[in-house]
Design a protein around this motif. Structure first.
Motif, PDB file in Angstrom:
ATOM      1  N   ASP A 294       6.692 -17.631 -25.132  1.00  0.00           N
ATOM      2  CA  ASP A 294       5.570 -18.238 -24.428  1.00  0.00           C
ATOM      3  C   ASP A 294       5.387 -19.704 -24.792  1.00  0.00           C
ATOM      4  O   ASP A 294       4.293 -20.263 -24.669  1.00  0.00           O
TER       5      ASP A 294
ATOM      6  N   GLU B  19       3.257 -19.235 -14.372  1.00  0.00           N
ATOM      7  CA  GLU B  19       2.112 -18.385 -14.008  1.00  0.00           C
ATOM      8  C   GLU B  19       1.742 -18.584 -12.539  1.00  0.00           C
ATOM      9  O   GLU B  19       1.361 -17.635 -11.849  1.00  0.00           O
TER      10      GLU B  19
ATOM     11  N   ARG C  14       3.625 -26.098 -27.337  1.00  0.00           N
ATOM     12  CA  ARG C  14       4.118 -26.999 -26.291  1.00  0.00           C
ATOM     13  C   ARG C  14       4.793 -28.194 -26.949  1.00  0.00           C
ATOM     14  O   ARG C  14       4.260 -28.774 -27.901  1.00  0.00           O
TER      15      ARG C  14
ATOM     16  N   SER D  12       1.120 -28.406 -30.661  1.00  0.00           N
ATOM     17  CA  SER D  12       1.773 -29.235 -29.651  1.00  0.00           C
ATOM     18  C   SER D  12       2.373 -30.473 -30.295  1.00  0.00           C
ATOM     19  O   SER D  12       1.885 -30.954 -31.324  1.00  0.00           O
TER      20      SER D  12
ATOM     21  N   ASP E 120       6.401 -23.746 -24.169  1.00  0.00           N
ATOM     22  CA  ASP E 120       6.861 -24.631 -23.098  1.00  0.00           C
ATOM     23  C   ASP E 120       7.490 -25.855 -23.728  1.00  0.00           C
ATOM     24  O   ASP E 120       6.834 -26.577 -24.484  1.00  0.00           O
TER      25      ASP E 120
ATOM     26  N   GLU F 291      -0.136 -21.237 -33.880  1.00  0.00           N
ATOM     27  CA  GLU F 291      -0.358 -20.967 -32.460  1.00  0.00           C
ATOM     28  C   GLU F 291      -0.971 -22.185 -31.792  1.00  0.00           C
ATOM     29  O   GLU F 291      -1.717 -22.942 -32.409  1.00  0.00           O
ATOM     30  N   ASP F 292      -0.633 -22.366 -30.540  1.00  0.00           N
ATOM     31  CA  ASP F 292      -1.195 -23.446 -29.720  1.00  0.00           C
ATOM     32  C   ASP F 292      -0.956 -24.834 -30.314  1.00  0.00           C
ATOM     33  O   ASP F 292      -1.756 -25.754 -30.104  1.00  0.00           O
TER      34      ASP F 292
ATOM     35  N   HIS G 103       2.980 -19.157 -30.976  1.00  0.00           N
ATOM     36  CA  HIS G 103       2.697 -18.741 -29.607  1.00  0.00           C
ATOM     37  C   HIS G 103       2.002 -19.865 -28.829  1.00  0.00           C
ATOM     38  O   HIS G 103       1.161 -20.562 -29.358  1.00  0.00           O
ATOM     39  N   ARG G 104       2.415 -19.988 -27.609  1.00  0.00           N
ATOM     40  CA  ARG G 104       1.863 -20.978 -26.676  1.00  0.00           C
ATOM     41  C   ARG G 104       2.074 -22.421 -27.162  1.00  0.00           C
ATOM     42  O   ARG G 104       1.316 -23.325 -26.787  1.00  0.00           O
TER      43      ARG G 104
END
Lengths: 387, 469
Positions: free
Chosen positions: B404, A337, B376, B345, B406, B342-343, B373-374
């Motif tokens: 999306d 980003e 990590r 980790s 990481d 989602e989210d 999504h998102r």
């Protein structure tokens, strides 16, 4: 070989969980395979060799001798099945099942012998749409020789939209003492072509292969490479770039088999996946006992541009020697980003910024192509096709 | 810097390697092997409800139909026809330590379990061979509604329905061959339920001792941490060494509800004739946290990969593990995570030390699903080789199905740096001590995650390994 066979290729050197489906891959092989129409005799020497190195075989030549009179490069042919034992025994990334294709189809190998220093050779392969062809190249780098060999694989796109096209390439390398081969494989095939590149190299003392692969096209792609670093101080450097879009797939298996002392492997992979593309990366650093002082490094950086991609990575380090250093790292994710923001702040639209970043990633690999004309062509291709 | 290599001695296991005679009338031992009759007998011994009897027989069928995985260390030395799947002392489980039979009490006294209970635990379960011999939980913890009991009692008591709803649902017997085996002959283990919002400030511990020769231990641990609750559970295990194979095929199922946190710590020190084929799995709901702390020191062969399913949004997982492989050991350890919410980790940090011909393999998988999504994920694995007779392999795998996420992954393999030893020696520390200090420092990220008493035990195990080096 049976018609419409499926063979298992790109096996992980050590198996892992079955549910991941990464231990090996299936390669669908067409009914009949023939010799690629060009037997590599169209070898282009784009840069002639320099003078012979004093330590080379036949090194008594005068330093002032015209390289054109003694280019130090020769090309002969041999049936794949009749290749010398030392060449047959070279292990490749895709494995023995791929070898069997060449034997059973009666493929002839081109044998390129290099005794000179500094030559750059180009071997173009223009694949005919609808063909099912195999091609085999053996490169022997004699002691203290050095050369760059560029394989430019393209085509498959004209005239027969419905037909299947298949192309398989085998490259085997023997690098004798102190020799260095720069091997560059550029692939810009049509998205409907199934293709594989199967590479195997054995490196003697102080010898090595410095390889660059750029996979920009093709539908179902398999790449396997294995470098056996037998000699002390031998090395394997690899830089791979890939772009997979549409429903393309890329199946990779790279292995650095480090046996000699003070060997070095460095493998870098930079890729972009978009649309519904899938990629499976296997990378192995294998330190055998006795490989004291050796170093292995493997880095993978994958950019994901679509929520529908499938990205798998299995980076292995196998270690039977205490006195070594092995590292691998992987980064998988979307565009930063911060970088997008930085570029947008300088007047680029988000789409333009995204495109530039993706193109830059691939151009950083294309920059390793030692032929100016081909490099320019590839850069143009990247700018035109990757939008 | 001298190039001479130090010899590293094998671990002194006298602390754990003592045997009790089980040939007398005080013990019941089922015949060796695995047949429908034997499974039936185990079921009768356990007074199983009907559904469990049928479940065991189905698991036996699955075991016979399922092949062994084609990866991992060889288990050729394990012959199920020579394993007794059920051995127990004839006395019943006690809740007062003084009532435990003397010979068993002595065993656990030597292992320091009652002392640990007095000093630092909220409750203890002690399993000897196939059965719990002692189970106790502090009054104030029980008063808060925390249930900590043996699984058999739970299976027949007021929690019967809860057990039935959860037992081998997270680890189905179809999962792999030894999950099926576990389902057929499981015995012992603990059930823990922590009610909503209850925080158990000091840990619970189960200790598993397999004393019998040529036997298997198949305990089942089922823990449910309800919404907003918090628990630290410690698992310890040891066994004396025999010249025949022993088998441990336990199963751990952990349910972490919304906003709850569970830390599951293990110090595994089985003897070197043990095949440790254990399965551990957790599922985590929204905002839940699962933490694994794992020290693997014993056994001949280990397959151990605690698995976490991050189902709920914002759920997270941490795995911190160390594996020490010595002579004759082939320890295949790591972690698996499936990220769905989602989210979510996860952080996986693994250390491995190999010496004297030991083989240490780090094996993992991180799967980030389409819905994560998102998400990590961060994975790091470090391996230290102490000599060239040993092996250290890392076999991680990642599968990412969303753009999306990481994911970062790094691994390193190497030896103790000569520069670090030289630096320490130049400050008056002997080479042996310097090596031991460096190895202890290498393991520090794991020991600091353990309660003090257990960190001391782990450090002692490492020190013993490094002694005379």
């Amino acid at each position: 070989m049976k018609t419409e066979d499926t063979i298992r290729v790109n096996a992980l050197p050590v198996k892992t969980y079955r549910f991941l489906k990464v231990n090996d891959s299936a390669l669908a092989v067409p009914e009949s395979l023939v010799q690629y129409r060009d037997d590599w005799s169209a070898l282009q020497i784009v840069k002639p060799p320099l003078k012979r190195h004093p330590d080379q075989r036949g090194g008594g030549a005068s330093p002032d001798q015209n390289p054109a009179d003694d280019p130090g490069v020769s090309l002969t042919r041999s049936p794949f099945s009749a290749l010398p034992q030392e060449i047959r025994e070279i292990r490749t990334g895709m494995g023995e099942a791929a070898d069997a294709l060449f034997e059973e189809a009666g493929i002839e190998s081109a044998l390129l012998t290099v005794s000179a220093f500094g030559a750059t050779m180009m071997l173009p392969a223009e694949i005919t749409c609808g063909s099912s062809a195999l091609s085999s190249l053996v490169i022997r780098m004699e002691a203290h020789s050095e050369a760059a060999v560029i394989l430019d694989i393209r085509g498959g796109e004209t005239g027969c939209a419905a037909a299947k096209t298949f192309f398989g390439l085998s490259v085997r390398v023997i690098a004798e003492q102190g020799a260095t081969l720069h091997l560059i494989l550029v692939q810009r095939l049509d998205g409907r072509v199934a293709h594989f590149e199967d590479i195997g190299a054995v490196c003697a003392e102080g010898a090595g292969v410095d390889m660059t692969t750029l996979t920009l096209g093709g539908g179902q792609n398999h790449l396997g490479a294995r470098a056996t670093l037998m000699g002390d101080n031998s090395f394997f450097y690899n830089l791979s770039g890939y772009y997979c879009g549409g429903s393309a797939s890329l199946d990779l298996n790279f292995i650095a088999d480090q046996q000699g002392r003070d060997t070095i492997s460095r493998m870098i992979f930079r890729g972009v996946l978009t649309d519904r593309a899938s990629k499976l990366f296997r990378g192995t650093i294998d330190f055998k006992r006795g490989a004291t002082g050796s170093v292995g490094d493997e880095q993978e950086d994958t950019l994901l541009l679509s929520p529908d991609v499938v990205n798998k990575a299995v980076p292995l380090i196998l270690c039977g020697e205490e006195d070594v250093e092995g590292r691998h790292g992987a980064t998988i994710g979307r565009l930063s980003e911060e970088m997008l923001f930085y570029m947008c702040a300088r007047g680029y639209s988000e789409d333009d910024a995204r495109r530039l970043i993706v193109q830059a990633r691939l151009k950083s690999v294309a920059a390793e192509i030692p032929d100016d004309r081909l490099r320019w062509e590839v850069e143009q291709w990247i700018e035109k096709e990757i939008i | 810097m001298a190039e001479t290599k130090q010899q590293v001695t094998d671990i002194d296991r006298s602390l754990y390697d003592f045997k009790d005679d089980e040939s007398g009338d005080g013990f019941y031992r089922i015949e060796e092997g695995l047949t429908p009759d034997i499974v039936q007998q185990v079921s009768e011994e356990k007074h199983d409800p009907d559904w469990m009897r049928a479940f065991r027989m189905r698991c036996l069928e699955l075991y016979n139909k399922t092949d062994m995985v084609p990866w991992g260390p060889s288990i050729e030395g394990l012959d199920m026809d020579r394993i007794a799947t059920y051995v127990r002392h004839k006395s019943e489980m006690k809740t007062d330590w003084e009532d435990v039979p003397e010979e068993i009490k002595n065993t656990f006294e030597r292992l320091g379990i009652p002392q640990a209970e007095r000093e630092s635990l909220a409750g203890v379960g002690a399993q000897y061979d196939s059965e719990l011999v002692y189970h106790n939980v502090r009054e104030e913890v029980a008063a808060a509604g925390v249930v900590y009991t043996d699984l058999e009692s739970a299976l027949r008591g007021e929690y019967a329905e809860m057990i039935r709803e959860h037992f081998m649902h997270l680890v189905p017997p179809t999962d792999h061959k030894f999950a099926a085996l576990h389902g057929a002959v499981w015995s012992g283990g603990s059930f823990v339920y922590v009610p909503k919002g209850v925080r158990v400030d000091i840990p619970l511990q189960s200790y598993f001792r397999l004393n019998a020769r040529g036997a298997g231990q198949f305990e089942h641990t089922l823990i449910i941490v309800d919404e907003g609750a918090d628990l630290h559970f410690i698992e310890g295990c040891s066994a004396p060494k025999y010249n025949v194979a022993n088998l441990h095929a336990g199963c751990v199922e952990l349910y972490v509800a919304r906003g709850a946190r569970l830390r599951y710590s293990t110090i595994e020190n089985w003897s070197k004739n043990m095949y440790n084929l254990n399965t551990k799995r957790a599922i985590v709901e929204e905002d839940g946290v699962m933490e694994w702390v794992s020290g693997s020191f014993g056994s001949a062969v280990s397959y151990l990969y605690p698995t976490t399913i991050l189902k709920g949004a914002r759920s997270r997982m941490e795995y911190t593990g160390i594996t020490f492989s010595g002579e004759g050991q082939n320890l295949d350890t790591g972690a698996k995570v499936v990220m769905q919410g989602e989210d979510t980790s996860c952080v996986i940090s693994s250390k491995s030390i190999s010496k004297s011909g030991g083989i240490g393999t780090y094996r993992s998988s991180v799967i980030i699903g389409r819905t994560a999504h998102r998400a990590r994920a961060s994975v790091s694995c470090d391996s230290l080789m102490l000599d060239s007779d040993s092996r250290a392999d890392t076999i991680p795998a990642m599968e990412v199905l969303t753009d999306d996420a990481d994911v970062g992954h790094e691994a390193r393999i190497g030896r103790i740096s000569d520069e670090a030893i030289f630096y320490l020696m130049s400050r008056g520390i002997s080479e042996a001590d310097a090596r031991a200090m460096i190895v202890s420092g290498f393991a520090d990220s794991v020991s600091k995650e353990l309660p003090l008493e257990y960190a001391v035990e782990m450090n002692n195990l490492i020190k013993l390994e490094m002694e005379n080096s």
